[in-house]
Enzyme design. Structure first.
Site, PDB file in Angstrom:
ATOM      1  N   ARG A   1      -8.936  11.965  12.426  1.00  0.00           N
ATOM      2  CA  ARG A   1      -7.357  11.891  12.520  1.00  0.00           C
ATOM      3  C   ARG A   1      -6.735  12.823  12.554  1.00  0.00           C
ATOM      4  NH1 ARG A   1      -5.696   7.048   9.016  1.00  0.00           N
ATOM      5  NH2 ARG A   1      -3.902   6.939   9.994  1.00  0.00           N
TER       6      ARG A   1
ATOM      7  N   GLY B   1      -5.327   8.245   5.193  1.00  0.00           N
ATOM      8  CA  GLY B   1      -4.542   9.194   6.030  1.00  0.00           C
ATOM      9  C   GLY B   1      -3.340   9.460   5.167  1.00  0.00           C
TER      10      GLY B   1
ATOM     11  N   GLN C   1       4.609   9.643   7.472  1.00  0.00           N
ATOM     12  CA  GLN C   1       3.775  10.202   6.602  1.00  0.00           C
ATOM     13  C   GLN C   1       4.144  11.734   6.804  1.00  0.00           C
ATOM     14  OE1 GLN C   1      -0.464   9.454   7.592  1.00  0.00           O
ATOM     15  NE2 GLN C   1      -0.379   7.399   6.647  1.00  0.00           N
TER      16      GLN C   1
ATOM     17  N   ARG D   1       2.888   6.161  -3.071  1.00  0.00           N
ATOM     18  CA  ARG D   1       4.154   6.660  -3.606  1.00  0.00           C
ATOM     19  C   ARG D   1       4.116   6.627  -5.027  1.00  0.00           C
ATOM     20  NH1 ARG D   1       3.961   5.683   1.626  1.00  0.00           N
ATOM     21  NH2 ARG D   1       5.001   7.023   3.253  1.00  0.00           N
TER      22      ARG D   1
ATOM     23  N   SER E   1       6.735   9.453  12.413  1.00  0.00           N
ATOM     24  CA  SER E   1       5.852   9.500  11.438  1.00  0.00           C
ATOM     25  C   SER E   1       6.446   9.476  10.073  1.00  0.00           C
ATOM     26  CB  SER E   1       4.610  10.397  11.446  1.00  0.00           C
ATOM     27  OG  SER E   1       3.722  10.388  10.406  1.00  0.00           O
TER      28      SER E   1
ATOM     29  N   LYS F   1       0.765  -1.165  -0.131  1.00  0.00           N
ATOM     30  CA  LYS F   1      -0.043  -0.132  -0.037  1.00  0.00           C
ATOM     31  C   LYS F   1       0.753   1.215   0.055  1.00  0.00           C
ATOM     32  CE  LYS F   1      -3.057   0.871   3.411  1.00  0.00           C
ATOM     33  NZ  LYS F   1      -3.135   2.084   4.204  1.00  0.00           N
TER      34      LYS F   1
ATOM     35  N   ASP G   1       1.988  -0.987  11.760  1.00  0.00           N
ATOM     36  CA  ASP G   1       0.635  -1.446  11.439  1.00  0.00           C
ATOM     37  C   ASP G   1       0.307  -2.860  11.742  1.00  0.00           C
ATOM     38  OD1 ASP G   1      -0.031   1.076  10.284  1.00  0.00           O
ATOM     39  OD2 ASP G   1       0.920   0.811   8.325  1.00  0.00           O
TER      40      ASP G   1
ATOM     41  N   ARG H   1      -7.504  -3.155   9.714  1.00  0.00           N
ATOM     42  CA  ARG H   1      -6.611  -4.080  10.124  1.00  0.00           C
ATOM     43  C   ARG H   1      -7.502  -4.736  11.426  1.00  0.00           C
ATOM     44  NH1 ARG H   1      -2.404  -3.338   6.736  1.00  0.00           N
ATOM     45  NH2 ARG H   1      -1.960  -1.273   6.472  1.00  0.00           N
TER      46      ARG H   1
END
Length: 430
Positions: free
Chosen positions: A123, A95, A171, A28, A169, A23, A315, A388
């Site tokens: 979030r 996210g 992200q 990306r 993070s 994912k 995750d 998940r």
């Protein structure tokens, strides 16, 4: 309320599985392909709902993206090729889409509104709002935590910054680096702990230049990217469910094919090996960071999971928690407070779900204390809109000998693994 009845009381799982594309890499590949010059082709892309949200966002930003012969073809026109969208950009449950695309749009001369579903709207986006504001972007969400929707006005004259991440993070790091590609001068990002590095690796794959020195990443902009051919490996986060199922269901033996093993993502493999798992790596390709993993049922012992390991398996912690309920002794997960701001508060939801099935888990501020082994029983459960959690519950149900397990909101699993239940049935019958 209609709930899905999950398979329980499974015999040994047997067979070979090719998990869907990674994912993180799929997102990306689309994002960088959309702003690279030329035709980018992506093989093995994950067609889950999160990645489809990213694709739709770039179509709305004027990028031609189509499927040809099982590949995604992206006609990139460079950073200057994006156009102001006629509509709000809807990121669904993703996210990653919201945070990375916000970073990318920081350097564009137009304004956008970005929204998400009910889960994404809870979030916090303050983690990207603050660094992007420092770079000269007008960006704001709701309340102090900057919840979506996000309103963003880009700036063609972005300022480079040096930014120390207050949290681990990938992200946030990625959002800053995508903005930095359009800023004139040197941007530096300093991490607390090393997080997944797909953005750094793929910027370089697309012809970009940056320097990674331990926890410090330096990028001098502006830069242009060049289109590439990308092959996406299988997602280790999806493989994790079968890895754990094979380890805890007596008599199981599974071969997980073509799994991406980027070292910033392989924390789960180190943890299960430390717990006593019997796993063998086959056809390892170190250059491409891909391997097949053979897993057999194993007797496991509890362990401690903390510190720099956490970002490398963040995750996978829900399914690791299930694994720990079947291991001998106590497993302690610490330093994982980031789990509380995922699609759900995963510390609370994992604890409540597995305890409702008979597990012995205590939630802490930054993790869980899990005592095993415990017998699991039937219960009424929900994904709470978190893919998940849904897959963890489906694997837990396989161990249940008494009672039924019903799952509410199972459609959440489409986010990252649309064929999950089909694959599960096949492994139960092979």
């Amino acid at each position: 309320m209609k709930r899905m009845k999950l398979r329980t009381n499974a015999g040994p799982l047997q067979g070979t599985i090719q998990v869907p594309g990674d994912k993180s890499i799929s997102h990306r590949a689309v994002i960088l392909g959309a702003v690279a010059k030329g035709e980018t082709r992506v093989k093995g892309l994950l067609k889950g709902e999160d990645v489809l949200s990213t694709i739709q966002a770039f179509r709305n930003l004027g990028v031609r993206i189509e499927e040809k012969d099982d590949q995604l073809v992206i006609e990139g026109q460079g950073f200057q090729g994006l156009t102001a969208p006629c509509q709000t950009l809807n990121m669904g449950n993703s996210g990653t889409s919201m945070r990375l695309i916000a970073g990318l749009l920081a350097g564009q001369p137009f304004s956008v509104k970005m929204i998400g579903d009910e889960s994404l709207s809870k979030r916090p986006m303050d983690r990207i709002v603050y660094p992007l504001k420092q770079m000269g972007v007008e960006i704001s969400g709701e309340t102090d935590r900057q919840f979506p929707p996000l309103q963003l006005q880009g700036n063609r004259n972005l300022q480079p910054i040096t930014y120390t991440l207050p949290i681990s993070s990938a992200q946030v790091k990625s959002a800053i680096l995508l903005a930095a590609l359009q800023a004139k001068g040197t941007t530096q990002v300093v991490e607390k702990e090393i997080t997944r590095n797909h953005t750094e690796e793929m910027i370089q794959q697309f012809g970009g230049r940056l320097i990674v020195d331990g926890k410090r990443i330096t990028l001098v902009g502006p830069q242009q990217l060049t289109a590439q051919e990308i092959t996406v490996p299988g997602d280790i986060s999806s493989a994790a469910f079968w890895l754990v199922a094979g380890l805890i269901i007596p008599g199981s033996e599974l071969l997980l094919k073509n799994v991406g093993v980027n070292p910033t993502r392989t924390g789960i493999l180190e943890v299960v090996e430390k717990m006593g798992a019997q796993i063998v790596y086959e056809d390892m390709n170190k250059k491409e960071q891909v391997t097949s993993i053979r897993v057999v049922y194993s007797h496991l012992k509890g362990t401690i999971i903390s510190g720099g390991l956490i970002p490398r398996l963040i995750d996978e912690l829900p399914i690791i928690a299930l694994l720990a309920t079947q291991a001998q002794g106590t497993t302690c997960i610490k330093d994982a407070q980031e789990l509380r701001v995922k699609e759900t508060d995963r510390i609370q939801v994992v604890t409540d779900t597995l305890n409702s099935m008979g597990a012995n888990i205590k939630a802490t501020a930054d993790g869980m204390i899990i005592k095993g082994p415990t017998v699991l029983y039937g219960a009424n459960t929900s994904t709470y809109g978190d893919h998940r959690i849904g897959m963890m519950t489906a694997i837990a149900a396989l161990l249940v000998k008494q009672g039924q397990v019903h799952l509410d909101k199972e459609e959440a699993i489409m986010t990252s693994y649309p064929t999950f239940f089909k694959d599960l049935e096949r492994l139960c019958h092979d």
